[in-house]
Design an enzyme around this catalytic site. Structure first.
Site, short mmCIF file in Angstrom:
data_model
loop_
_atom_site.label_atom_id
_atom_site.label_comp_id
_atom_site.label_asym_id
_atom_site.label_seq_id
_atom_site.Cartn_x
_atom_site.Cartn_y
_atom_site.Cartn_z
N VAL A 90 0.84 -1.21 0.00
CA VAL A 90 0.00 0.00 0.00
C VAL A 90 0.88 1.26 0.00
O VAL A 90 1.91 1.31 0.66
CB VAL A 90 -0.91 0.00 1.27
CG1 VAL A 90 -1.72 1.28 1.37
CG2 VAL A 90 -1.84 -1.20 1.23
N GLY A 93 3.42 3.36 -4.77
CA GLY A 93 3.59 3.80 -6.16
C GLY A 93 3.33 2.70 -7.17
O GLY A 93 3.53 2.90 -8.36
N ASP A 140 -3.63 5.12 -13.61
CA ASP A 140 -3.55 3.89 -12.80
C ASP A 140 -4.79 3.03 -12.97
O ASP A 140 -4.70 1.81 -13.14
CB ASP A 140 -3.41 4.24 -11.31
CG ASP A 140 -2.10 4.93 -10.99
OD1 ASP A 140 -1.46 5.46 -11.91
OD2 ASP A 140 -1.72 4.94 -9.80
#
Ligand code: MEV
Length: 307
Positions: A90, A93, A140
């Protein structure tokens, strides 16, 4: 119980610049977050992860809590149990928040037969990242949904990166929201200096598009190393990241740079055919945790429908 998984990602180019509309190239990696869901009889929401067991809780489980609230637009969600298991550290990146968001949406999509398409999942996941993080780009969430190598904002799939990828984790927590905010402040304080840097980062992705299709990793690596210098220039580097970057380069990596928001978190190195282990060892000797992984073409996927 229905289980879905979604991959994390590394940036070859373009983190931070992509927030301002510049191009980025991002690559899904075979490190996944798995989310299992089942309806619960007691009309109770239960979310379980290494962070604990909670109900709807925007402090402990913000992404999954917002997912449940958003998915209530498509289904009558009363009682549900959600279990999260992740290979992605967590706040490092590697896109752990995007992966848990995307995998949760897809798992609930299957459980309640909402009929969301992959585009719909990517869009909903991006809305949730923005709610939690503020100024988040779609990178992402899009890459975690679609897999492969993706150029953003064009949403163009490129060829797969055909060499080992070594990730080095500093284990220093970094807040994407804070780092994106720091860059925004620097940009507003010194627009004539920072805007050209962000533009030049974007130009590297434009140059690299052709290099990816040619498999010219040596030239890609030169550009990634320049990108690293520009990330340092906009203040998202750290001593820990630099130490892992130079350790990787010193042990023969084709390239090494920060991946993601920076500050702490992870760096990424491209390895030659035979030196991924050497690079991993050098990263560990420099105080990081190394993970050898590969690009994956698979984005979010159904792992199992039962048990
Ligand atoms: C974080 O993984 C990448 C950043 O560019 C932020 C974003 O794109 O939302 C720093």
């Amino acid at each position: 119980m229905i289980t879905c998984s979604a991959p994390g990602k590394v940036y070859l180019f373009g983190e931070h610049a992509v927030v301002y509309g510049e191009s980025a190239i991002c690559c899904a990696v075979e490190l996944r977050t798995k989310v299992s869901v089942e309806k619960s009889d007691e009309n109770e929401i239960i979310i379980e992860s290494i962070l604990g067991r909670t109900g709807l809780d925007h402090d402990t489980h913000p992404y999954v809590s917002y997912v449940i609230e958003k998915m209530r637009r498509f289904a009558d969600i009363k009682g549900v149990r959600i279990i999260i298991e992740s290979e992605l550290p967590v706040g490092s990146g590697l896109g752990s928040s995007a992966a848990v968001t995307v995998a949760s949406i897809q798992a609930l999509n299957h459980l309640y037969e909402c009929g969301l398409s992959l585009e719909g999942i990517a869009k909903t996941a991006h809305e949730i990242e923005k709610m939690v993080q503020g100024n988040a780009s779609p990178t992402d969430t899009y890459v975690s949904t679609m897999g492969g190598v993706v150029m953003i904002p064009q949403r163009k799939k490129l060829d797969l990166i055909n060499c080992p990828i070594v990730v080095g984790n500093t284990h220093k927590f970094s807040s994407t929201k804070e780092l994106v905010g720091n860059v925004a402040k620097l940009r507003s304080d010194f627009p004539s200096v920072i805007e050209p840097i962000l533009y030049n980062i974007g130009q590297m992705s434009i140059l690299a598009e052709k290099l990816v299709s040619e498999g010219d990793y040596k030239t890609i690596g030169k550009l990634m190393n320049i990108n690293q210098g520009l990330l340092d220039a906009i203040g998202v580097g750290s001593a820990e990241l630099s130490s892992l970057v130079y350790a990787a380069r010193g042990s023969g990596a084709i390239s090494a740079k920060i991946t993601g928001a920076g500050g702490g978190g992870c760096m990424v190195a491209l390895a030659g055919e035979n030196n991924a282990e050497d690079i991993a060892r050098a990263i560990e000797n420099a105080g990081g945790e190394a993970i050898i992984t590969n690009n994956t073409k698979e984005g979010v996927r159904l792992e199992s429908l039962h048990g």
